[in-house]
Design a protein around this motif. Structure first.
Motif, short mmCIF file in Angstrom:
data_model
loop_
_atom_site.label_atom_id
_atom_site.label_comp_id
_atom_site.label_asym_id
_atom_site.label_seq_id
_atom_site.Cartn_x
_atom_site.Cartn_y
_atom_site.Cartn_z
N MET A 11 -4.09 28.59 23.57
CA MET A 11 -5.44 26.95 23.92
C MET A 11 -5.12 26.86 25.25
SD MET A 11 -6.84 24.20 21.45
CE MET A 11 -7.32 25.18 19.85
N LEU A 12 -4.14 26.32 25.88
CA LEU A 12 -4.74 25.69 26.38
C LEU A 12 -4.80 26.75 28.04
CD1 LEU A 12 -3.48 22.86 28.56
CD2 LEU A 12 -2.00 23.64 28.24
N ALA A 13 -4.08 27.85 27.53
CA ALA A 13 -4.14 29.11 28.84
C ALA A 13 -5.78 29.50 28.79
CB ALA A 13 -3.18 29.96 28.23
N GLN A 14 -6.41 29.29 27.55
CA GLN A 14 -7.83 29.83 27.70
C GLN A 14 -8.34 28.92 28.22
OE1 GLN A 14 -7.77 30.26 23.27
NE2 GLN A 14 -7.57 32.46 23.18
N ASP A 15 -8.83 27.27 27.82
CA ASP A 15 -9.48 26.91 28.20
C ASP A 15 -8.79 26.22 29.73
OD1 ASP A 15 -10.33 25.06 25.68
OD2 ASP A 15 -8.79 23.81 25.55
N THR A 16 -7.72 26.65 30.23
CA THR A 16 -7.48 26.59 31.94
C THR A 16 -8.05 27.52 32.49
OG1 THR A 16 -5.32 25.91 31.40
CG2 THR A 16 -5.38 27.27 33.56
N ALA A 17 -8.70 29.13 31.69
CA ALA A 17 -8.97 29.85 32.41
C ALA A 17 -10.46 30.01 32.54
CB ALA A 17 -9.00 31.54 31.33
N ALA A 18 -10.56 29.89 30.87
CA ALA A 18 -12.24 29.05 30.96
C ALA A 18 -13.03 27.95 32.56
CB ALA A 18 -12.70 28.69 30.00
N ILE A 19 -12.12 27.14 32.08
CA ILE A 19 -12.37 26.11 33.60
C ILE A 19 -12.80 26.96 34.64
CG2 ILE A 19 -11.66 23.67 34.57
CD1 ILE A 19 -12.62 23.10 32.26
N GLU A 20 -11.49 27.58 35.04
CA GLU A 20 -11.81 28.04 36.70
C GLU A 20 -12.77 29.14 36.56
OE1 GLU A 20 -8.06 30.16 36.07
OE2 GLU A 20 -6.78 28.32 36.70
N GLN A 21 -13.57 29.79 34.83
CA GLN A 21 -14.13 30.45 35.47
C GLN A 21 -15.50 29.39 35.94
OE1 GLN A 21 -13.77 32.69 31.33
NE2 GLN A 21 -14.07 34.22 32.82
N LEU A 22 -16.09 28.71 34.32
CA LEU A 22 -17.47 27.56 34.85
C LEU A 22 -17.09 27.08 36.33
CD1 LEU A 22 -19.36 25.97 33.15
CD2 LEU A 22 -17.38 24.37 32.77
N ALA A 23 -15.66 26.59 36.85
CA ALA A 23 -16.17 25.87 38.45
C ALA A 23 -16.08 26.96 39.29
CB ALA A 23 -14.31 25.89 38.98
#
Length: 158
Positions: A11-23
């Protein structure tokens, strides 16, 4: 039911990837707004919405775990949740980094909001000129909202 450390890592890895994409999307959005490439925005907004929906779903899952663990449903509760198991304590630092990345996304979004606000103000002024209305000073009313001065004069008469 408490999630396994593997589920939390995923979950942390998925959130990190999503936040990077969002940025990245927010930075691209800023570029489009600054260069007035508005035709590109609908596709970008849809991608942002999808990422935010994914992040929201995982946030809801975390909220449920915190409720089940009788912890506060905030940042402190989640850190305490991670502290409870020796296997999940290693996730605290990556979690803090994720929070910092999210904060950066919020700042990027605020910048984009200011650009949009400035563009709306400019467009409003241009429309007032086309309508023959003088753009007087924007004054605050009793509600705290801005409103044009009522005694405006026409710039052009037919």
């Amino acid at each position: 039911m408490q999630p396994s450390p593997e589920i939390l890592r995923a979950m942390l890895a998925q959130d990190t990837a999503a936040i990077e994409q969002l940025a990245e999307l927010l930075t691209t959005e800023r570029d489009y707004l600054q260069t007035r490439q508005h035709e590109q925005l609908p596709e970008l907004i849809e991608a942002k919405d999808q990422l935010l929906a994914q992040l929201g779903a995982r946030s809801q899952q975390r909220q449920q775990w915190l409720v089940q663990a009788n912890l506060s449903r905030d940042q402190h509760g989640w850190v305490e949740f991670l502290h409870r198991q020796a296997d999940t304590r290693a996730l605290i630092e990556p979690w803090q980094e994720l929070i910092e990345q999210f904060s950066e996304c919020q700042k990027l979004n605020e910048i984009n909001g200011k650009i949009i606000g400035r563009s709306r103000q400019t467009l409003g002024q241009l429309l007032n000129i086309l309508r023959g209305q003088a753009s007087g000073p924007q004054l605050y009313n009793a509600d705290g909202a801005t409103a044009p001065q009522n005694d405006s004069q026409s710039l052009v008469k037919a």
